[in-house]
Design a protein around this motif. Structure first.
Motif, PDB file in Angstrom:
ATOM      1  N   GLY A  19      12.654  15.249 -71.378  1.00  0.00           N
ATOM      2  CA  GLY A  19      13.271  15.466 -70.079  1.00  0.00           C
ATOM      3  C   GLY A  19      12.418  14.939 -68.932  1.00  0.00           C
ATOM      4  O   GLY A  19      11.217  14.722 -69.056  1.00  0.00           O
ATOM      5  N   GLY A  20      13.087  14.753 -67.787  1.00  0.00           N
ATOM      6  CA  GLY A  20      12.382  14.386 -66.574  1.00  0.00           C
ATOM      7  C   GLY A  20      12.268  12.901 -66.301  1.00  0.00           C
ATOM      8  O   GLY A  20      11.929  12.506 -65.177  1.00  0.00           O
ATOM      9  N   TYR A  21      12.537  12.060 -67.294  1.00  0.00           N
ATOM     10  CA  TYR A  21      12.473  10.620 -67.056  1.00  0.00           C
ATOM     11  C   TYR A  21      13.715  10.167 -66.284  1.00  0.00           C
ATOM     12  O   TYR A  21      14.820  10.651 -66.526  1.00  0.00           O
ATOM     13  N   LEU A  28      18.327  11.833 -63.953  1.00  0.00           N
ATOM     14  CA  LEU A  28      17.150  12.371 -64.616  1.00  0.00           C
ATOM     15  C   LEU A  28      17.570  12.994 -65.942  1.00  0.00           C
ATOM     16  O   LEU A  28      18.558  13.742 -66.003  1.00  0.00           O
ATOM     17  N   ILE A  29      16.837  12.678 -67.012  1.00  0.00           N
ATOM     18  CA  ILE A  29      17.120  13.321 -68.293  1.00  0.00           C
ATOM     19  C   ILE A  29      16.825  14.809 -68.156  1.00  0.00           C
ATOM     20  O   ILE A  29      15.731  15.190 -67.720  1.00  0.00           O
ATOM     21  N   PRO A  30      17.775  15.689 -68.486  1.00  0.00           N
ATOM     22  CA  PRO A  30      17.529  17.131 -68.358  1.00  0.00           C
ATOM     23  C   PRO A  30      16.424  17.591 -69.313  1.00  0.00           C
ATOM     24  O   PRO A  30      16.227  17.026 -70.386  1.00  0.00           O
ATOM     25  N   TRP A  31      15.734  18.639 -68.901  1.00  0.00           N
ATOM     26  CA  TRP A  31      14.730  19.236 -69.774  1.00  0.00           C
ATOM     27  C   TRP A  31      15.422  19.975 -70.913  1.00  0.00           C
ATOM     28  O   TRP A  31      16.524  20.488 -70.775  1.00  0.00           O
ATOM     29  N   ARG A  32      14.740  20.014 -72.028  1.00  0.00           N
ATOM     30  CA  ARG A  32      15.162  20.734 -73.233  1.00  0.00           C
ATOM     31  C   ARG A  32      16.479  20.241 -73.825  1.00  0.00           C
ATOM     32  O   ARG A  32      17.223  21.015 -74.424  1.00  0.00           O
ATOM     33  N   ARG A  33      16.735  18.964 -73.698  1.00  0.00           N
ATOM     34  CA  ARG A  33      17.809  18.364 -74.485  1.00  0.00           C
ATOM     35  C   ARG A  33      17.232  17.824 -75.805  1.00  0.00           C
ATOM     36  O   ARG A  33      17.816  18.007 -76.866  1.00  0.00           O
ATOM     37  N   PHE A  34      16.081  17.125 -75.699  1.00  0.00           N
ATOM     38  CA  PHE A  34      15.437  16.556 -76.882  1.00  0.00           C
ATOM     39  C   PHE A  34      13.936  16.818 -76.829  1.00  0.00           C
ATOM     40  O   PHE A  34      13.291  16.568 -75.804  1.00  0.00           O
ATOM     41  N   LEU A  35      13.397  17.305 -77.944  1.00  0.00           N
ATOM     42  CA  LEU A  35      11.959  17.475 -78.108  1.00  0.00           C
ATOM     43  C   LEU A  35      11.479  16.582 -79.238  1.00  0.00           C
ATOM     44  O   LEU A  35      12.126  16.484 -80.285  1.00  0.00           O
TER      45      LEU A  35
END
Length: 256
Positions: A19-21, A28-35
């Protein structure tokens, strides 16, 4: 940003959020979509529960079946998390790929190009599995969270439309988090009489190696999209992943 991106979990070294990019379209890519992660076999039961409570709903393990047998993923037996083992490589060892490297090349370049050019079916299977997760966080992992995980992370960020420089920086960030893991791997190799000098090169994460890989893919295929088309990824899978990565709630899509 780096502290927010890294998830401190005892027993794991390299759990990081994609997330964050920012994408080229300004999303912005949301946080906690992909780890993205290293192996989870050493994390405590309370951290397994914690990750689930924080939204983890799917784990895609990119390791070989032998690696999984040696170090089982704790989410394989967790009832409320979808776990699947989808090896990016079945039997090609990093050492064999290192031996195949051309003089002057970093051996990881051979590794990454071999994966991208010979494991298209596996890559399509992995990305299709990710696209079918309707809700929650998807975590994908290998052993160090560096090479196999790094390839899939770069493709996801490319699908999202993240800038080349940021994709490379995300890959190189691994070096900040795994020095203890690298030392452990080298100690094991040394105790077994292995070639630790060659092995140490395979444990690096140099930005210029991913840059060279991306340049080679661009030269041969043109773009991330045309590369994915060439290996047979269905367009609806790419669009579903792109929507999720850009902050849109993707509709569940079952792909053939």
């Amino acid at each position: 940003m780096k502290n927010k991106r890294h998830l401190p979990v005892e027993g794991a070294f390299n759990i990081r959020d994609l997330g964050g990019y920012e994408t080229r379209s300004g999303d912005l890519i949301p946080w906690r979509r992909f780890l993205r992660s290293d192996s989870l076999h050493r994390i405590a039961p309370q951290d397994v529960i914690r990750l689930h409570e924080e939204g983890l709903r799917a784990v895609i393990d990119l390791r070989t079946s032998a690696e999984v047998a040696d170090a089982p993923n704790p989410f394989a037996a967790f009832p409320d998390v979808h776990y699947v083992n989808l090896p990016l490589f079945d039997d090609l060892s990093p050492q064999a790929l290192s031996d195949a490297a051309q003089e002057g090349e970093h051996p990881l370049f051979t590794f990454y190009m071999t994966a991208l050019e010979t494991r298209g079916d596996a890559i399509c299977t992995i990305l299709t599995e990710m696209a079918q997760i309707d809700d929650g966080t998807v975590l994908f992992n290998c052993t160090a969270g560096k090479d196999r995980t790094g390839i899939i992370a770069a493709l996801l960020l490319g699908i999202a439309g993240v800038d080349r420089k940021a994709i490379i920086a995300d890959y190189a960030l691994t070096a900040e988090f795994i020095p203890d893991l690298v030392a452990e791997f080298l100690n094991i190799s040394r105790a077994r009489g292995g070639d630790t000098e060659s092995y140490a090169r395979m444990l690096e994460s140099p930005a210029e190696t991913l840059a060279a890989t991306m340049d080679a893919i661009r030269h041969r295929y043109g773009t991330f999209r045309t590369y994915l088309e060439a290996i047979g990824l269905p367009e609806n899978v790419r669009l579903t992943l792109r929507a999720r990565l850009r902050g849109q709630a993707p509709a569940a899509q079952k792909t053939k």
